[in-house]
Scaffold this motif. Sequence first.
Motif, PDB file in Angstrom:
ATOM      1  N   THR A 263       0.846  -1.198   0.000  1.00  0.00           N
ATOM      2  CA  THR A 263       0.000   0.000   0.000  1.00  0.00           C
ATOM      3  C   THR A 263       0.882   1.249   0.000  1.00  0.00           C
ATOM      4  N   GLY A 264       0.237   2.397  -0.192  1.00  0.00           N
ATOM      5  CA  GLY A 264       0.946   3.668  -0.106  1.00  0.00           C
ATOM      6  C   GLY A 264      -0.048   4.797   0.069  1.00  0.00           C
ATOM      7  N   THR A 265       0.259   5.716   0.990  1.00  0.00           N
ATOM      8  CA  THR A 265      -0.647   6.836   1.240  1.00  0.00           C
ATOM      9  C   THR A 265       0.130   8.066   1.674  1.00  0.00           C
ATOM     10  N   THR A 266      -0.048   9.157   0.930  1.00  0.00           N
ATOM     11  CA  THR A 266       0.408  10.486   1.351  1.00  0.00           C
ATOM     12  C   THR A 266      -0.616  11.489   0.825  1.00  0.00           C
ATOM     13  N   ASP A 267      -0.522  12.723   1.294  1.00  0.00           N
ATOM     14  CA  ASP A 267      -1.429  13.759   0.791  1.00  0.00           C
ATOM     15  C   ASP A 267      -1.238  13.954  -0.711  1.00  0.00           C
ATOM     16  N   PHE A 268       0.000  13.875  -1.167  1.00  0.00           N
ATOM     17  CA  PHE A 268       0.319  14.086  -2.575  1.00  0.00           C
ATOM     18  C   PHE A 268      -0.144  12.908  -3.436  1.00  0.00           C
ATOM     19  N   ALA A 269       0.123  11.699  -2.993  1.00  0.00           N
ATOM     20  CA  ALA A 269      -0.174  10.503  -3.794  1.00  0.00           C
ATOM     21  C   ALA A 269      -1.610  10.037  -3.675  1.00  0.00           C
ATOM     22  N   GLY A 270      -2.252  10.347  -2.564  1.00  0.00           N
ATOM     23  CA  GLY A 270      -3.579   9.798  -2.324  1.00  0.00           C
ATOM     24  C   GLY A 270      -3.475   8.357  -1.850  1.00  0.00           C
ATOM     25  N   TYR A 271      -4.540   7.601  -2.041  1.00  0.00           N
ATOM     26  CA  TYR A 271      -4.589   6.211  -1.582  1.00  0.00           C
ATOM     27  C   TYR A 271      -4.222   5.283  -2.745  1.00  0.00           C
ATOM     28  N   CYS A 272      -3.108   4.589  -2.580  1.00  0.00           N
ATOM     29  CA  CYS A 272      -2.552   3.745  -3.643  1.00  0.00           C
ATOM     30  C   CYS A 272      -2.410   2.307  -3.150  1.00  0.00           C
ATOM     31  N   PHE A 273      -2.387   1.389  -4.102  1.00  0.00           N
ATOM     32  CA  PHE A 273      -2.208  -0.019  -3.733  1.00  0.00           C
ATOM     33  C   PHE A 273      -1.758  -0.836  -4.941  1.00  0.00           C
ATOM     34  N   THR A 274      -0.712  -1.594  -4.732  1.00  0.00           N
ATOM     35  CA  THR A 274      -0.292  -2.613  -5.686  1.00  0.00           C
ATOM     36  C   THR A 274      -0.648  -3.962  -5.074  1.00  0.00           C
ATOM     37  N   GLY A 275      -1.588  -4.650  -5.674  1.00  0.00           N
ATOM     38  CA  GLY A 275      -2.049  -5.923  -5.131  1.00  0.00           C
ATOM     39  C   GLY A 275      -1.694  -7.083  -6.032  1.00  0.00           C
ATOM     40  N   THR A 276      -1.668  -8.264  -5.470  1.00  0.00           N
ATOM     41  CA  THR A 276      -1.505  -9.476  -6.274  1.00  0.00           C
ATOM     42  C   THR A 276      -2.306 -10.602  -5.630  1.00  0.00           C
ATOM     43  N   ALA A 277      -2.854 -11.458  -6.479  1.00  0.00           N
ATOM     44  CA  ALA A 277      -3.658 -12.586  -6.003  1.00  0.00           C
ATOM     45  C   ALA A 277      -3.508 -13.740  -6.980  1.00  0.00           C
ATOM     46  N   GLN A 278      -3.721 -14.938  -6.465  1.00  0.00           N
ATOM     47  CA  GLN A 278      -3.667 -16.133  -7.313  1.00  0.00           C
ATOM     48  C   GLN A 278      -4.920 -16.971  -7.102  1.00  0.00           C
ATOM     49  N   ARG A 279      -5.553 -17.304  -8.227  1.00  0.00           N
ATOM     50  CA  ARG A 279      -6.734 -18.171  -8.180  1.00  0.00           C
ATOM     51  C   ARG A 279      -6.671 -19.125  -9.363  1.00  0.00           C
TER      52      ARG A 279
END
Length: 457
Positions: A263-279
Amino acid sequence: MKAKNKLKKCLASALAFILIVSLLQLPKNAFAADDILDVHADGAIAIEASTGKVLYEKNADTALGVASMSKMMTEYILLESVKKGKVKWDQEYTPSDYVYKISHNTKLSNVPLRKDKKYKIIDLYHAMAIYSANAATIAIAETIAGSETNFVKMMNEEAKKLGLKDYKFVNCTGLNNSDLQGMYPKKFGGPDDENIMSARATAKLAYHLVNDYPEMLKTSSIPKMVFHAGFTPDEDVKMENWNWMLPSLVYGSKDNGVDGLKTGTTDFAGYCFTGTAQRNGMRVITVVLNATNAKGQGGYSARFDETKKMMDYAFSNFSVKEVYPKNYEISKHKTLPVLKGKEKNVKISTKEPLRLVVKNGEDKAFKPVLVLDKKKLDKDGNLLAPVKKNEAVGKLVAEYKGSKDYGYLYGQKSASVYVVTANNVDKANWFVLMMRGVGHFFANIWGGITSTVKGWF
């Protein structure tokens, strides 16, 4: 007549006005033909992890704030350093003044570090990957490169090596430099600068992290862990993973397959997320930058809701299939002529199976095309003997004939696999070559005679 013309002009003006008003009232994404999912984020992308096939993208090449997702690069360089033996997991680190001060800033994600205690790199790594601990991240940078400034140089160089575009690293954590109490690496940015990457660049980094060091998923999937910050149990820090999509956490579910990443969060970047999943044997990587809800409001739930939207779409509509098996022979191209060989032809086929990401109902949307390596052939399309078994002579390219296609992460339009020779073809000896020459000579004479005789009639 004049009255009719005047009426026509009035009607035309009225229709034009209605059209303009209706266009102005369309939602912002009405013309975003590519945004089939209506993902609420400034930038987004979804890829299949083994092939790099892009399944969805939105504004994927604009560099935006990424906040703590920057730590994926720190993690990548750490894992690379451990692999090369430059750093050991049980190696110990004593906090510098810089790391000590940052670690006690309670406004930041941190584990408080003591100046009179040594910490193992493995523990600092867990704090960074699970809890996004900023001081622990700087500690890792200092261990590898001697200083954060030297490490940020490594980050930018590594990004170039990995083929990233649209990026700039100014520190190792992803914080705004203003949070680093004047101790930020001044060589790479100003007092209010932050790291930036495009969604595509972030996906490339995640792609390499997952494929080059898959063992990191064992760490990124840990929902909770205790960090021993001091010498007594009352100094322990209970770390909960900021990736709340993990199965046992608040936005997770037992069958969503999520096991990373950052995840990543700052005032400049906003709410960010790099996710991964396996199905079902397929792994997907997703990125959202400055995710919001439908009303344009950012938040923890927004980044996970938009990620879930992309993941569900990917797993519901795509699968990885072996479209062409190993030793597949292309119709009408099963052999190549060999010049001056004991045999006049050699069989060719695919070296490995070709696995492709296939959209539901598009199993037959691919056409096998042979692309020969012109450097291996003469002007007449012959291989020159001797020819070795398993010698690459070209590629089988799977040309997609379906609907909308986003291509691949690194820009290629089609998937391919090497086509190789099935056996050795030795060079024929001088006698065989001579007899072939004699045969060709008389064959040409006979061809000339028959053509002449036919001309008489």
